[in-house]
Design an enzyme around this catalytic site. Structure first.
Site, PDB file in Angstrom:
ATOM      1  N   SER A  74      -2.823   2.330  -0.124  1.00  0.00           N
ATOM      2  CA  SER A  74      -3.896   1.425  -0.526  1.00  0.00           C
ATOM      3  C   SER A  74      -3.641  -0.029  -0.165  1.00  0.00           C
ATOM      4  O   SER A  74      -4.581  -0.828  -0.119  1.00  0.00           O
ATOM      5  CB  SER A  74      -4.155   1.544  -2.032  1.00  0.00           C
ATOM      6  OG  SER A  74      -3.092   0.977  -2.771  1.00  0.00           O
TER       7      SER A  74
ATOM      8  N   LYS B 159      -2.195  -4.201  -6.408  1.00  0.00           N
ATOM      9  CA  LYS B 159      -3.414  -4.606  -5.714  1.00  0.00           C
ATOM     10  C   LYS B 159      -3.373  -6.116  -5.498  1.00  0.00           C
ATOM     11  O   LYS B 159      -2.498  -6.813  -5.980  1.00  0.00           O
ATOM     12  CB  LYS B 159      -4.669  -4.252  -6.520  1.00  0.00           C
ATOM     13  CG  LYS B 159      -4.823  -2.783  -6.907  1.00  0.00           C
ATOM     14  CD  LYS B 159      -5.123  -1.895  -5.731  1.00  0.00           C
ATOM     15  CE  LYS B 159      -5.286  -0.432  -6.172  1.00  0.00           C
ATOM     16  NZ  LYS B 159      -5.341   0.489  -5.015  1.00  0.00           N
TER      17      LYS B 159
END
Length: 288
Positions: free
Chosen positions: A58, A120
């Site tokens: 990711s 993230k």
């Protein structure tokens, strides 16, 4: 003779007692040393730095599966999530809180269960309006500059296979370099946030997630996204859709600081020399 024998027995008993006391003393000192060592590690991991391993794609291209990094624990304050396993020795709300900056790469406890660490990038702060249009971030009504740059290329390995867009169909991103080695080649872009933070992202192809509604980031929350836009279940997705939604700032664990090791996944525990050949040495020491 009896007196001599008795005296010898007493001397032997005294020596045995002395040895016993010495052994107990050494055992007690070793136990105290071990407690101090465990306390030092606990404090270090809870309040200064802690290791983190990248489990998914990711955050490509900056982070690959098999990267190990250190996260700084102090930048955003401390809460129970700062402690190993989320031990309830601190309150859930942060102590000495500080808000992240847009562009920071953060480790946090992912909603809704708050029991798994995710990583993230911070895109939206409390009060921000965030929308995605044709893959471009619109922040508070202003498009974030997004420039096409050279493709991201990396060797195929157990930790880095090429994505297949459809099941049973060969990956369109699989190529051969000039030496004949299999490599993955992905479309890459550079984004630059209003505060000057600049970073590379991957956007493999147009998808339905390239166009979203306008999100209003609630007070005390963050809007987070993965750099690999087609391989990240992030704040664009509600928890009902398998994402993380808006992330409470109290869930912050730390800020990514430096890569300390990286492996392509080809090592065999029973073949020690492969521990070195599998290492991606060029990635060690990269900062954020």
């Amino acid at each position: 003779m009896t007196d001599q024998t008795s005296g010898g027995a007493r001397a032997a008993a005294a020596k045995a007692n002395k040895r016993g006391r010495k052994a107990k003393s050494e055992g007690r000192e070793s136990f105290i040393f071990l407690l101090k060592l465990l306390l030092f590690v606990f404090i270090l991991r809870s309040f200064i730095v802690s290791p983190f391993v990248i489990p998914s794609e990711s955050m490509q291209p900056r982070l690959l599966v098999g990267d190990y990094l250190l996260a700084a624990k102090w930048p955003y304050g401390f809460s129970r999530y700062s402690l190993p396993w989320g031990m309830p020795l601190l309150p859930s709300s942060r102590i000495l809180p500080r808000q992240p900056e847009r562009g920071d790469v953060v480790i946090f406890r992912a909603p809704p269960t708050n029991d798994v660490d995710y990583i993230k990038r911070v895109i939206g702060l409390p009060g921000d309006l965030v929308q995605i249009r044709k893959g471009q971030i619109i922040l508070n009504g202003t498009p974030i500059p997004r420039q096409r740059i050279a493709d991201f290329v990396h060797p195929v390995s157990p930790n880095s296979p090429c994505y297949a867009l459809e099941k049973g169909v060969p990956s369109p991103f699989l190529h051969r370099d000039s030496t004949g080695q299999a490599v993955c080649r992905y479309p890459q872009y550079r984004e630059t946030l209003p505060n000057g933070h600049s970073y590379a992202v991957l956007d493999l192809r147009p998808t339905e997630n390239d166009d979203t509604e306008v999100y209003v980031v609630p007070e005390g929350h963050l809007f987070l996204m993965g750099d690999n836009r087609d391989r990240s279940l992030d704040s664009r997705f509600s928890v009902e859709r398998g994402g993380i939604g808006f992330v409470p700032q109290d869930n912050l664990v730390g800020r990514a600081m430096v890569s300390i090791f990286s492996t392509d996944g080809s090592a065999n525990w029973f073949l020690p020399w492969t521990w070195f050949t599998a290492a991606r040495w060029e990635r060690i020491g990269e900062t954020f």
